[in-house]
Design an enzyme around this catalytic site. Structure first.
Site, PDB file in Angstrom:
ATOM      1  N   GLY A  13      -7.801  -7.451   3.879  1.00  0.00           N
ATOM      2  CA  GLY A  13      -8.134  -6.108   3.742  1.00  0.00           C
ATOM      3  C   GLY A  13      -8.747  -5.600   2.255  1.00  0.00           C
ATOM      4  N   VAL A  60       7.328  -7.371  -1.955  1.00  0.00           N
ATOM      5  CA  VAL A  60       7.521  -6.357  -3.047  1.00  0.00           C
ATOM      6  C   VAL A  60       8.593  -5.550  -2.841  1.00  0.00           C
ATOM      7  CG1 VAL A  60       4.727  -6.127  -3.370  1.00  0.00           C
ATOM      8  CG2 VAL A  60       5.872  -4.805  -1.628  1.00  0.00           C
ATOM      9  N   TYR A 152       4.634   7.789   7.199  1.00  0.00           N
ATOM     10  CA  TYR A 152       3.545   7.011   6.402  1.00  0.00           C
ATOM     11  C   TYR A 152       3.056   8.223   5.394  1.00  0.00           C
ATOM     12  CZ  TYR A 152      -0.918   4.801   5.219  1.00  0.00           C
ATOM     13  OH  TYR A 152      -1.816   4.212   4.555  1.00  0.00           O
TER      14      TYR A 152
HETATM   15  P1  NDP Z   1      -4.060  -4.718   5.341  1.00  0.00           P
HETATM   16  O1  NDP Z   1      -3.078  -4.845   6.471  1.00  0.00           O
HETATM   17  O2  NDP Z   1      -5.176  -5.348   5.884  1.00  0.00           O
HETATM   18  O3  NDP Z   1      -3.425  -5.433   4.295  1.00  0.00           O
HETATM   19  C1  NDP Z   1      -2.361  -5.036   3.550  1.00  0.00           C
HETATM   20  C2  NDP Z   1      -2.041  -5.883   2.443  1.00  0.00           C
HETATM   21  O4  NDP Z   1      -0.652  -5.710   1.782  1.00  0.00           O
HETATM   22  C3  NDP Z   1      -1.639  -7.335   2.793  1.00  0.00           C
HETATM   23  O5  NDP Z   1      -2.141  -8.227   1.879  1.00  0.00           O
HETATM   24  C4  NDP Z   1      -0.338  -7.706   2.898  1.00  0.00           C
HETATM   25  O6  NDP Z   1       0.172  -9.124   2.637  1.00  0.00           O
HETATM   26  C5  NDP Z   1       0.411  -6.764   1.756  1.00  0.00           C
HETATM   27  N1  NDP Z   1       1.501  -6.308   2.159  1.00  0.00           N
HETATM   28  C6  NDP Z   1       2.381  -5.688   2.935  1.00  0.00           C
HETATM   29  N2  NDP Z   1       3.638  -5.528   3.053  1.00  0.00           N
HETATM   30  C7  NDP Z   1       4.007  -6.324   1.864  1.00  0.00           C
HETATM   31  C8  NDP Z   1       5.216  -6.478   1.355  1.00  0.00           C
HETATM   32  N3  NDP Z   1       6.359  -6.273   1.879  1.00  0.00           N
HETATM   33  N4  NDP Z   1       5.130  -7.543   0.120  1.00  0.00           N
HETATM   34  C9  NDP Z   1       3.965  -7.733  -0.306  1.00  0.00           C
HETATM   35  N5  NDP Z   1       2.815  -7.680   0.064  1.00  0.00           N
HETATM   36  C10 NDP Z   1       2.775  -6.897   1.313  1.00  0.00           C
HETATM   37  O7  NDP Z   1      -4.492  -3.186   5.092  1.00  0.00           O
HETATM   38  P2  NDP Z   1      -5.447  -2.541   3.992  1.00  0.00           P
HETATM   39  O8  NDP Z   1      -5.881  -3.485   3.123  1.00  0.00           O
HETATM   40  O9  NDP Z   1      -6.176  -1.667   4.816  1.00  0.00           O
HETATM   41  O10 NDP Z   1      -4.241  -1.749   3.133  1.00  0.00           O
HETATM   42  C11 NDP Z   1      -4.157  -1.894   1.663  1.00  0.00           C
HETATM   43  C12 NDP Z   1      -3.755  -0.464   1.195  1.00  0.00           C
HETATM   44  O11 NDP Z   1      -4.584   0.484   1.434  1.00  0.00           O
HETATM   45  C13 NDP Z   1      -2.469  -0.083   1.780  1.00  0.00           C
HETATM   46  O12 NDP Z   1      -1.402   0.468   0.802  1.00  0.00           O
HETATM   47  C14 NDP Z   1      -2.680   0.890   2.713  1.00  0.00           C
HETATM   48  O13 NDP Z   1      -1.710   2.102   3.114  1.00  0.00           O
HETATM   49  C15 NDP Z   1      -3.869   1.519   2.049  1.00  0.00           C
HETATM   50  N6  NDP Z   1      -4.914   2.255   2.886  1.00  0.00           N
HETATM   51  C16 NDP Z   1      -5.514   1.791   4.108  1.00  0.00           C
HETATM   52  C17 NDP Z   1      -6.345   2.472   4.554  1.00  0.00           C
HETATM   53  C18 NDP Z   1      -6.882   2.013   5.794  1.00  0.00           C
HETATM   54  O14 NDP Z   1      -7.366   2.761   6.640  1.00  0.00           O
HETATM   55  N7  NDP Z   1      -7.021   0.607   5.905  1.00  0.00           N
HETATM   56  C19 NDP Z   1      -6.657   3.841   4.440  1.00  0.00           C
HETATM   57  C20 NDP Z   1      -6.112   4.539   3.351  1.00  0.00           C
HETATM   58  C21 NDP Z   1      -5.058   3.624   2.495  1.00  0.00           C
HETATM   59  P3  NDP Z   1       1.110  -9.753   3.261  1.00  0.00           P
HETATM   60  O15 NDP Z   1       1.275  -9.396   4.939  1.00  0.00           O
HETATM   61  O16 NDP Z   1       0.727 -11.337   2.998  1.00  0.00           O
HETATM   62  O17 NDP Z   1       2.606  -9.651   2.536  1.00  0.00           O
HETATM   63  C1  8X3 Z   2      -4.808   5.098   6.160  1.00  0.00           C
HETATM   64  C2  8X3 Z   2      -5.380   6.365   6.755  1.00  0.00           C
HETATM   65  O1  8X3 Z   2      -5.806   8.224   8.265  1.00  0.00           O
HETATM   66  O2  8X3 Z   2      -4.784   6.350   8.998  1.00  0.00           O
HETATM   67  O3  8X3 Z   2      -3.931   5.264   5.253  1.00  0.00           O
HETATM   68  O4  8X3 Z   2      -3.423   7.718   7.325  1.00  0.00           O
HETATM   69  S1  8X3 Z   2      -4.737   7.320   7.867  1.00  0.00           S
END
Ligand code: NDP
Ligand code: 8X3
Length: 251
Positions: A13, A60, A152
């Site tokens: 992502g 993490v 969340y």
């Molecule tokens: P993805 O699920 O595609 O990516 C999430 C990433 O976080 C992965 O690389 C995963 O790696 C890593 N991760 C999750 N848990 C752990 C852990 N315990 N230790 C280390 N790494 C971890 O989601 P997004 O790219 O969409 O999300 C990225 C960020 O953006 C998040 O913080 C999310 O809350 C935020 N966000 C996303 C939105 C959306 O609509 N997609 C909107 C707003 C914010 P791995 O599993 O390999 O550990």
């Molecule tokens: C991800 C966006 O709208 O699902 O943070 O909360 S929403």
């Protein structure tokens, strides 16, 4: 010497797209995540772009693992100019009275405590150099709440507050803090939230055009390449088809 960007959650992502764009923009990159094979594949891709890369596989949520990984960085890699605290997740959409403790703990441990553990190790390196930039991935879930979003949303409100608090603490050390608050971005996020139910995840974006991981990566790259005297404090970014967490124009 090239600047170093450390991006957590780079196996998927937003984090993955940010790592690739930062490498293309001339940064050397530290990438982290739990899925080692994906990290190593991304590291190969980044190396082929001519950047140096250090993959660090750890969870993490494990403070000792975080401390070891960052504490053992060679001198070169300690010069982290940009930290992107991106690792995070949503799990479940149950109303509060039916919430699963396990889901709550995963979100709190990853989105709040994980971000804190990483920051606690990297911020002193920046303070020692009196220079740096911390980018925190919050969300519109950190600005509003919506049905089933409860914990969340609480974790992302915490990230929002921590961005403000870090900015105050970092002020006299010339360290920038940028809070990024995206709306709907189609990544693996919804697949994780719906615990592998790909149909449910697809429906989240049905009839509308969501943001992509690259849209957010472009935004992060813009923020981290401003002149030294300019800090973008808080960026809210949504698809054109979304007005807030509840109003989405589906056609
Ligand atoms: P993805 O699920 O595609 O990516 C999430 C990433 O976080 C992965 O690389 C995963 O790696 C890593 N991760 C999750 N848990 C752990 C852990 N315990 N230790 C280390 N790494 C971890 O989601 P997004 O790219 O969409 O999300 C990225 C960020 O953006 C998040 O913080 C999310 O809350 C935020 N966000 C996303 C939105 C959306 O609509 N997609 C909107 C707003 C914010 P791995 O599993 O390999 O550990
Ligand atoms: C991800 C966006 O709208 O699902 O943070 O909360 S929403």
């Amino acid at each position: 010497m090239k600047k170093i960007a450390f991006i957590t959650g780079a196996t998927s992502g937003i984090g993955k797209a940010t790592a690739l764009k930062a490498a293309a923009a001339g940064f050397d990159i530290i990438i982290s995540g739990r899925r080692k094979e994906r990290l190593l594949q991304l590291a190969d891709d980044i190396r082929r772009m001519g950047a140096e890369v250090l993959p660090l596989a750890f969870d993490v949520r494990d403070p000792e693992a975080v401390k070891t990984a960052i504490g053992q960085l060679e001198d070169k890699w300690q010069n982290i100019a940009v930290l992107v605290n991106n690792a995070g997740l949503a799990v479940g959409t149950n109303p509060i009275q039916e919430g699963l403790l396990e889901d709550w703990e995963r979100m709190i441990d990853t989105n709040i405590k994980g971000l804190l553990y990483i920051t606690r190790e990297v911020a002193p390196l920046m303070v020692a150099r009196q220079n740096g930039h911390i980018v925190n991935l919050a969300s519109i879930a950190g600005k509003e709440v919506y049905p089933g979003g409860n914990v969340y949303c609480a974790t992302k409100h915490a990230v929002d507050a921590l961005s403000k608090a870090m900015r105050v603490d970092m002020l006299k050390h010339h360290i920038k803090v940028t809070n990024i608050a995206p709306g709907m971005v189609e990544t693996e996020f919804s697949i994780v939230r719906y615990k592998g139910d790909e149909e449910a995840a697809k429906n989240v974006y049905k009839g509308m055009t969501p943001l992509t991981n690259e849209d957010i990566a472009d935004t992060i790259l813009f923020a981290i390449t401003r002149p030294a005297h300019v800090c973008l404090n808080d960026i809210v970014i949504m698809p054109t088809a979304q007005a807030n967490s509840r109003d989405v124009n589906r056609e």
